[in-house]
Write a protein that holds these residues in place. Structure first.
Motif, PDB file in Angstrom:
ATOM      1  N   PRO A 108      13.890 -62.091  11.795  1.00 31.51           N
ATOM      2  CA  PRO A 108      13.551 -63.349  11.116  1.00 31.51           C
ATOM      3  C   PRO A 108      12.253 -63.964  11.619  1.00 31.51           C
ATOM      4  O   PRO A 108      11.571 -64.674  10.884  1.00 31.51           O
ATOM      5  N   TRP A 109      11.914 -63.701  12.889  1.00 31.06           N
ATOM      6  CA  TRP A 109      10.653 -64.233  13.411  1.00 31.06           C
ATOM      7  C   TRP A 109       9.448 -63.589  12.739  1.00 31.06           C
ATOM      8  O   TRP A 109       8.407 -64.243  12.562  1.00 31.06           O
ATOM      9  N   LEU A 110       9.585 -62.317  12.352  1.00 32.17           N
ATOM     10  CA  LEU A 110       8.488 -61.665  11.632  1.00 32.17           C
ATOM     11  C   LEU A 110       8.297 -62.298  10.264  1.00 32.17           C
ATOM     12  O   LEU A 110       7.167 -62.503   9.815  1.00 32.17           O
ATOM     13  N   ARG A 111       9.407 -62.606   9.593  1.00 28.73           N
ATOM     14  CA  ARG A 111       9.309 -63.267   8.291  1.00 28.73           C
ATOM     15  C   ARG A 111       8.695 -64.659   8.435  1.00 28.73           C
ATOM     16  O   ARG A 111       7.857 -65.066   7.634  1.00 28.73           O
ATOM     17  N   PHE A 112       9.145 -65.362   9.479  1.00 35.80           N
ATOM     18  CA  PHE A 112       8.596 -66.694   9.726  1.00 35.80           C
ATOM     19  C   PHE A 112       7.091 -66.619  10.002  1.00 35.80           C
ATOM     20  O   PHE A 112       6.299 -67.390   9.445  1.00 35.80           O
ATOM     21  N   GLY A 113       6.690 -65.684  10.863  1.00 35.10           N
ATOM     22  CA  GLY A 113       5.272 -65.539  11.181  1.00 35.10           C
ATOM     23  C   GLY A 113       4.449 -65.151   9.971  1.00 35.10           C
ATOM     24  O   GLY A 113       3.335 -65.658   9.779  1.00 35.10           O
ATOM     25  N   ALA A 114       4.995 -64.260   9.137  1.00 42.04           N
ATOM     26  CA  ALA A 114       4.261 -63.833   7.941  1.00 42.04           C
ATOM     27  C   ALA A 114       4.086 -64.994   6.970  1.00 42.04           C
ATOM     28  O   ALA A 114       3.009 -65.170   6.382  1.00 42.04           O
ATOM     29  N   ARG A 115       5.135 -65.812   6.795  1.00 42.05           N
ATOM     30  CA  ARG A 115       5.036 -66.952   5.881  1.00 42.05           C
ATOM     31  C   ARG A 115       4.015 -67.969   6.379  1.00 42.05           C
ATOM     32  O   ARG A 115       3.196 -68.472   5.617  1.00 42.05           O
ATOM     33  N   ARG A 116       4.077 -68.262   7.677  1.00 47.69           N
ATOM     34  CA  ARG A 116       3.142 -69.258   8.209  1.00 47.69           C
ATOM     35  C   ARG A 116       1.706 -68.750   8.184  1.00 47.69           C
ATOM     36  O   ARG A 116       0.773 -69.505   7.930  1.00 47.69           O
ATOM     37  N   LEU A 117       1.499 -67.467   8.471  1.00 46.39           N
ATOM     38  CA  LEU A 117       0.149 -66.905   8.433  1.00 46.39           C
ATOM     39  C   LEU A 117      -0.401 -66.923   7.012  1.00 46.39           C
ATOM     40  O   LEU A 117      -1.579 -67.266   6.792  1.00 46.39           O
ATOM     41  N   ALA A 118       0.440 -66.565   6.041  1.00 51.31           N
ATOM     42  CA  ALA A 118      -0.011 -66.585   4.647  1.00 51.31           C
ATOM     43  C   ALA A 118      -0.364 -68.003   4.214  1.00 51.31           C
ATOM     44  O   ALA A 118      -1.385 -68.235   3.547  1.00 51.31           O
ATOM     45  N   ARG A 119       0.471 -68.971   4.610  1.00 50.80           N
ATOM     46  CA  ARG A 119       0.189 -70.364   4.254  1.00 50.80           C
ATOM     47  C   ARG A 119      -1.110 -70.837   4.902  1.00 50.80           C
ATOM     48  O   ARG A 119      -1.917 -71.528   4.264  1.00 50.80           O
ATOM     49  N   LEU A 120      -1.334 -70.459   6.162  1.00 51.21           N
ATOM     50  CA  LEU A 120      -2.557 -70.861   6.853  1.00 51.21           C
ATOM     51  C   LEU A 120      -3.787 -70.256   6.192  1.00 51.21           C
ATOM     52  O   LEU A 120      -4.806 -70.939   6.000  1.00 51.21           O
ATOM     53  N   LEU A 121      -3.714 -68.981   5.823  1.00 50.33           N
ATOM     54  CA  LEU A 121      -4.868 -68.320   5.214  1.00 50.33           C
ATOM     55  C   LEU A 121      -5.198 -68.913   3.843  1.00 50.33           C
ATOM     56  O   LEU A 121      -6.370 -69.115   3.513  1.00 50.33           O
ATOM     57  N   VAL A 122      -4.163 -69.205   3.048  1.00 44.91           N
ATOM     58  CA  VAL A 122      -4.398 -69.802   1.731  1.00 44.91           C
ATOM     59  C   VAL A 122      -5.010 -71.196   1.890  1.00 44.91           C
ATOM     60  O   VAL A 122      -5.976 -71.553   1.204  1.00 44.91           O
ATOM     61  N   SER A 123      -4.460 -71.992   2.803  1.00 40.94           N
ATOM     62  CA  SER A 123      -5.000 -73.336   3.041  1.00 40.94           C
ATOM     63  C   SER A 123      -6.441 -73.270   3.547  1.00 40.94           C
ATOM     64  O   SER A 123      -7.285 -74.074   3.159  1.00 40.94           O
ATOM     65  N   LEU A 124      -6.705 -72.290   4.407  1.00 41.52           N
ATOM     66  CA  LEU A 124      -8.061 -72.139   4.942  1.00 41.52           C
ATOM     67  C   LEU A 124      -9.040 -71.752   3.843  1.00 41.52           C
ATOM     68  O   LEU A 124     -10.171 -72.254   3.805  1.00 41.52           O
ATOM     69  N   LEU A 125      -8.612 -70.882   2.921  1.00 42.46           N
ATOM     70  CA  LEU A 125      -9.479 -70.500   1.805  1.00 42.46           C
ATOM     71  C   LEU A 125      -9.786 -71.696   0.911  1.00 42.46           C
ATOM     72  O   LEU A 125     -10.931 -71.883   0.470  1.00 42.46           O
ATOM     73  N   VAL A 126      -8.772 -72.528   0.650  1.00 45.08           N
ATOM     74  CA  VAL A 126      -8.992 -73.734  -0.158  1.00 45.08           C
ATOM     75  C   VAL A 126      -9.961 -74.675   0.552  1.00 45.08           C
ATOM     76  O   VAL A 126     -10.867 -75.243  -0.068  1.00 45.08           O
ATOM     77  N   LEU A 127      -9.783 -74.832   1.866  1.00 41.37           N
ATOM     78  CA  LEU A 127     -10.672 -75.711   2.637  1.00 41.37           C
ATOM     79  C   LEU A 127     -12.110 -75.215   2.605  1.00 41.37           C
ATOM     80  O   LEU A 127     -13.049 -76.000   2.391  1.00 41.37           O
ATOM     81  N   VAL A 128     -12.300 -73.928   2.824  1.00 39.61           N
ATOM     82  CA  VAL A 128     -13.647 -73.357   2.826  1.00 39.61           C
ATOM     83  C   VAL A 128     -14.298 -73.523   1.455  1.00 39.61           C
ATOM     84  O   VAL A 128     -15.481 -73.888   1.342  1.00 39.61           O
TER      85      VAL A 128
END
Length: 328
Positions: free
Chosen positions: A16-36
């Motif tokens: 479950p930690w891998l799923r949690f990490g994958a979800r948070r990383l995907a959310r961070l990358l999408v948010s970062l792309l929007v910010l940039v």
């Protein structure tokens, strides 16, 4: 008949930690792309020519055209965006229109002062809010201390609604100019940190203390606390060892949001105290229409908020295994 596979196998996922990490990383990358993308679009959405605005209305047209060509502003939009992304990946944030210095150098010079102010103010807010919230929770549980609760709630609301820059102006007027006890500008001495840290920390401390009090009152009525009382454990052990760790989750979530807000709040506080950080720099850059510097500082502020929110998510998952943050 064979036994059914465990839930993790049925869902095709192991940890479950891998799923949690994958979800948070995907959310961070999408948010970062929007910010940039937003920071890139900012310089193109502002009415008028940013180069003309930076050089002034009397600048020769040849100089404006040469500067636009040097900055690549005449290239197609997609070409500029690709070059902007490449510059971010290599640490090249462009060149300041006013000082002709690399923007990365400007940010590197000013960022430490802003981080010092925000982190110190956050620590001060936490060190005041948690003991105050715990004490108020203990004093006002089960309807006790009605007057104390009313005074605390009213006072915290009033303090939290006062803008931090107004608090800063009041502190400078009283302690800097009137009494002369503390410096009202700069960051050359340790004493110069006192007033801006207080100005930035007072409002968040009031908000956080209210949340800690509410959570403390709720946790003190839980079954495990009643069991601890039945065992005749010392009140200090019950309050600090049993109740406080279980009341900290909501406060931690809000604390992360407050830290992000504090970083953004440094913009006004730094200008009140002439603090040599990103906040005073972005205001000066807006006045001089130095858009590459504004663009980079907005990106830094946004990235800081995203990283703080991600760190809070991870901390909550570690502190509270029952939290839905670790569920699918």
């Amino acid at each position: 008949m064979s036994a059914p596979p465990p839930p993790e196998v049925r869902r095709g996922e192991g940890n479950p930690w891998l799923r949690f990490g994958a979800r948070r990383l995907a959310r961070l990358l999408v948010s970062l792309l929007v910010l940039v993308t937003a920071s890139f679009a900012m310089i193109h959405l502002i009415p008028g020519d940013p180069v003309r605005g930076a050089l002034g209305p009397t600048a020769p047209a040849e100089l404006v055209a040469a500067r636009r060509q040097a900055l690549g502003l005449d290239d197609p939009l997609l070409t500029q965006y690709a070059r902007y992304l490449q510059g971010l990946l290599t640490g090249d944030l462009g060149t300041s229109l006013s000082s002709q210095l690399p923007v990365s150098d400007v940010v590197a010079q000013r960022l430490p002062a802003t981080l010092q102010l925000a982190v110190l103010a956050f620590l001060a807010a936490v060190l005041v809010a948690i003991p105050l919230g715990v004490a108020m929770g203990v004093l006002t549980r089960r309807g006790h201390g009605r007057r104390t609760e009313l005074a605390f709630t009213t006072g915290s609301i009033v303090v939290a609604t006062v803008p931090d820059f107004l608090i800063g102006v009041g502190l400078v007027s009283v302690f800097g100019v009137g009494l002369g006890w503390l410096p009202g500008a700069g960051n050359d001495t340790a004493a110069a940190y006192v007033l801006p840290v207080i100005a930035l920390a007072v409002g968040p401390a009031a908000i956080l203390a209210r949340i800690v009090r509410v959570e403390m009152v709720r946790v003190l009525e839980a079954d495990f606390v009643r069991t601890a009382r039945a065992k005749r454990l010392p009140a200090r052990t019950i309050h600090l060892g049993h109740a406080l760790p279980n009341a900290v989750t909501a406060a931690l979530t809000l604390g992360g949001l407050l830290l992000g807000a504090m970083v953004a709040g440094t913009v006004l506080v730094e200008n009140v105290f002439a603090w040599p950080g990103l906040g005073s720099t972005i205001v000066q850059s807006i006045l001089t229409k130095d858009y590459p510097v504004v663009q980079a500082i907005v990106l830094v502020y946004g990235l800081g908020v995203l990283l703080v929110n991600t760190a809070v998510d991870i901390a909550i998952a570690l502190l509270d295994p029952r939290s839905t943050i670790r569920e699918d």
